[in-house]
Design a protein around this motif. Structure first.
Motif, PDB file in Angstrom:
ATOM      1  N   LYS A  84       0.845  -1.182   0.000  1.00  0.00           N
ATOM      2  CA  LYS A  84       0.000   0.000   0.000  1.00  0.00           C
ATOM      3  C   LYS A  84       0.885   1.238   0.000  1.00  0.00           C
ATOM      4  O   LYS A  84       1.727   1.403   0.863  1.00  0.00           O
ATOM      5  CB  LYS A  84      -0.922  -0.012   1.201  1.00  0.00           C
ATOM      6  N   ARG A  85       0.681   2.070  -1.013  1.00  0.00           N
ATOM      7  CA  ARG A  85       1.465   3.287  -1.173  1.00  0.00           C
ATOM      8  C   ARG A  85       0.529   4.474  -1.253  1.00  0.00           C
ATOM      9  O   ARG A  85      -0.644   4.317  -1.589  1.00  0.00           O
ATOM     10  CB  ARG A  85       2.316   3.217  -2.454  1.00  0.00           C
ATOM     11  N   MET A  86       1.049   5.665  -0.990  1.00  0.00           N
ATOM     12  CA  MET A  86       0.235   6.874  -1.061  1.00  0.00           C
ATOM     13  C   MET A  86       0.676   7.732  -2.241  1.00  0.00           C
ATOM     14  O   MET A  86       1.864   7.869  -2.506  1.00  0.00           O
ATOM     15  CB  MET A  86       0.367   7.681   0.230  1.00  0.00           C
ATOM     16  N   ARG A  87      -0.310   8.298  -2.929  1.00  0.00           N
ATOM     17  CA  ARG A  87      -0.046   9.207  -4.045  1.00  0.00           C
ATOM     18  C   ARG A  87      -0.636  10.562  -3.667  1.00  0.00           C
ATOM     19  O   ARG A  87      -1.736  10.630  -3.139  1.00  0.00           O
ATOM     20  CB  ARG A  87      -0.716   8.657  -5.292  1.00  0.00           C
ATOM     21  N   PRO A  88       0.094  11.631  -3.920  1.00  0.00           N
ATOM     22  CA  PRO A  88      -0.439  12.959  -3.586  1.00  0.00           C
ATOM     23  C   PRO A  88      -1.739  13.248  -4.332  1.00  0.00           C
ATOM     24  O   PRO A  88      -1.889  12.897  -5.501  1.00  0.00           O
ATOM     25  CB  PRO A  88       0.663  13.917  -4.059  1.00  0.00           C
ATOM     26  N   PRO A  90      -5.246  16.262  -4.545  1.00  0.00           N
ATOM     27  CA  PRO A  90      -5.528  17.691  -4.331  1.00  0.00           C
ATOM     28  C   PRO A  90      -5.909  18.009  -2.885  1.00  0.00           C
ATOM     29  O   PRO A  90      -6.430  17.164  -2.155  1.00  0.00           O
ATOM     30  CB  PRO A  90      -6.712  17.961  -5.260  1.00  0.00           C
ATOM     31  N   GLN A  91      -5.644  19.243  -2.493  1.00  0.00           N
ATOM     32  CA  GLN A  91      -6.035  19.806  -1.200  1.00  0.00           C
ATOM     33  C   GLN A  91      -5.451  19.024  -0.025  1.00  0.00           C
ATOM     34  O   GLN A  91      -6.108  18.808   0.989  1.00  0.00           O
ATOM     35  CB  GLN A  91      -7.560  19.883  -1.090  1.00  0.00           C
ATOM     36  N   GLY A  92      -4.221  18.567  -0.169  1.00  0.00           N
ATOM     37  CA  GLY A  92      -3.513  17.947   0.944  1.00  0.00           C
ATOM     38  C   GLY A  92      -3.910  16.523   1.263  1.00  0.00           C
ATOM     39  O   GLY A  92      -3.491  15.976   2.272  1.00  0.00           O
ATOM     40  N   ARG A  93      -4.734  15.937   0.437  1.00  0.00           N
ATOM     41  CA  ARG A  93      -5.128  14.555   0.688  1.00  0.00           C
ATOM     42  C   ARG A  93      -4.142  13.598   0.034  1.00  0.00           C
ATOM     43  O   ARG A  93      -3.244  14.002  -0.698  1.00  0.00           O
ATOM     44  CB  ARG A  93      -6.536  14.307   0.140  1.00  0.00           C
ATOM     45  N   GLY A  94      -4.349  12.318   0.289  1.00  0.00           N
ATOM     46  CA  GLY A  94      -3.529  11.299  -0.348  1.00  0.00           C
ATOM     47  C   GLY A  94      -4.410  10.166  -0.830  1.00  0.00           C
ATOM     48  O   GLY A  94      -5.306   9.718  -0.115  1.00  0.00           O
ATOM     49  N   TYR A  95      -4.166   9.696  -2.046  1.00  0.00           N
ATOM     50  CA  TYR A  95      -4.898   8.553  -2.579  1.00  0.00           C
ATOM     51  C   TYR A  95      -4.073   7.306  -2.356  1.00  0.00           C
ATOM     52  O   TYR A  95      -2.860   7.316  -2.554  1.00  0.00           O
ATOM     53  CB  TYR A  95      -5.172   8.717  -4.073  1.00  0.00           C
ATOM     54  N   ARG A  96      -4.730   6.223  -1.976  1.00  0.00           N
ATOM     55  CA  ARG A  96      -4.027   4.966  -1.748  1.00  0.00           C
ATOM     56  C   ARG A  96      -3.843   4.232  -3.071  1.00  0.00           C
ATOM     57  O   ARG A  96      -4.789   4.074  -3.837  1.00  0.00           O
ATOM     58  CB  ARG A  96      -4.806   4.098  -0.775  1.00  0.00           C
ATOM     59  N   VAL A  97      -2.626   3.776  -3.318  1.00  0.00           N
ATOM     60  CA  VAL A  97      -2.312   2.971  -4.495  1.00  0.00           C
ATOM     61  C   VAL A  97      -1.982   1.584  -3.992  1.00  0.00           C
ATOM     62  O   VAL A  97      -1.127   1.418  -3.126  1.00  0.00           O
ATOM     63  CB  VAL A  97      -1.112   3.553  -5.273  1.00  0.00           C
ATOM     64  N   ARG A  98      -2.677   0.576  -4.506  1.00  0.00           N
ATOM     65  CA  ARG A  98      -2.410  -0.809  -4.098  1.00  0.00           C
ATOM     66  C   ARG A  98      -1.571  -1.484  -5.168  1.00  0.00           C
ATOM     67  O   ARG A  98      -2.030  -1.669  -6.293  1.00  0.00           O
ATOM     68  CB  ARG A  98      -3.720  -1.556  -3.892  1.00  0.00           C
ATOM     69  N   LYS A  99      -0.349  -1.834  -4.833  1.00  0.00           N
ATOM     70  CA  LYS A  99       0.535  -2.544  -5.761  1.00  0.00           C
ATOM     71  C   LYS A  99       0.394  -4.024  -5.467  1.00  0.00           C
ATOM     72  O   LYS A  99       0.887  -4.525  -4.471  1.00  0.00           O
ATOM     73  CB  LYS A  99       1.975  -2.080  -5.579  1.00  0.00           C
ATOM     74  N   ARG A 100      -0.272  -4.725  -6.377  1.00  0.00           N
ATOM     75  CA  ARG A 100      -0.618  -6.121  -6.141  1.00  0.00           C
ATOM     76  C   ARG A 100       0.486  -7.048  -6.632  1.00  0.00           C
ATOM     77  O   ARG A 100       1.293  -6.691  -7.473  1.00  0.00           O
ATOM     78  CB  ARG A 100      -1.918  -6.446  -6.840  1.00  0.00           C
TER      79      ARG A 100
END
Length: 112
Positions: A84-88, A90-100
């Motif tokens: 589980k990785r985080m991608r920047p 907008p507005q200071g949030r982070g989207y989770r990226v799942r590398k399977r």
């Protein structure tokens, strides 16, 4: 007598690997190797090596056997760990990226 080969924690999604597994399930081994050699998908290279490993394992078990009768009896793909990785965002949030990643098991056997 059947032989097994396993590929563990390969870093591509199980869905992409299952597309290749569905192509070669039940095929003669020589034909499956030819299909994987000319397939443009990137997981085709480790899948081909895995089938070659299963053939080699079968040869070690059956020293006097004819490998011309070999076919892919069973092949299945299971999900493995997910990083589980985080991608920047907008507005200071982070989207989770799942590398399977996935586990592949191949069983080859000779036709009776």
């Amino acid at each position: 007598m059947e032989a097994v080969a396993k590929l563990r924690n390969y870093p591509t999604s199980p869905r992409k690997m299952r597309l290749l597994a569905d192509l070669i399930r039940g095929m003669q081994v020589e034909k499956a190797l030819a299909v994987l050699e000319h397939n443009p998908k990137h997981p085709a290279v480790p899948m081909r090596k895995l089938v070659l490993s299963a053939i080699s394992n079968w040869k070690q078990k059956n020293e006097g056997g004819d490998e011309g009768q070999l076919f892919v009896k069973t092949i299945f793909v299971d999900g493995a760990r997910t990083l589980k990785r985080m991608r920047p965002a907008p507005q200071g949030r982070g989207y989770r990226v799942r590398k399977r990643s996935n586990h592949v098991t191949v069983i080859v056997d000779a036709k009776a």
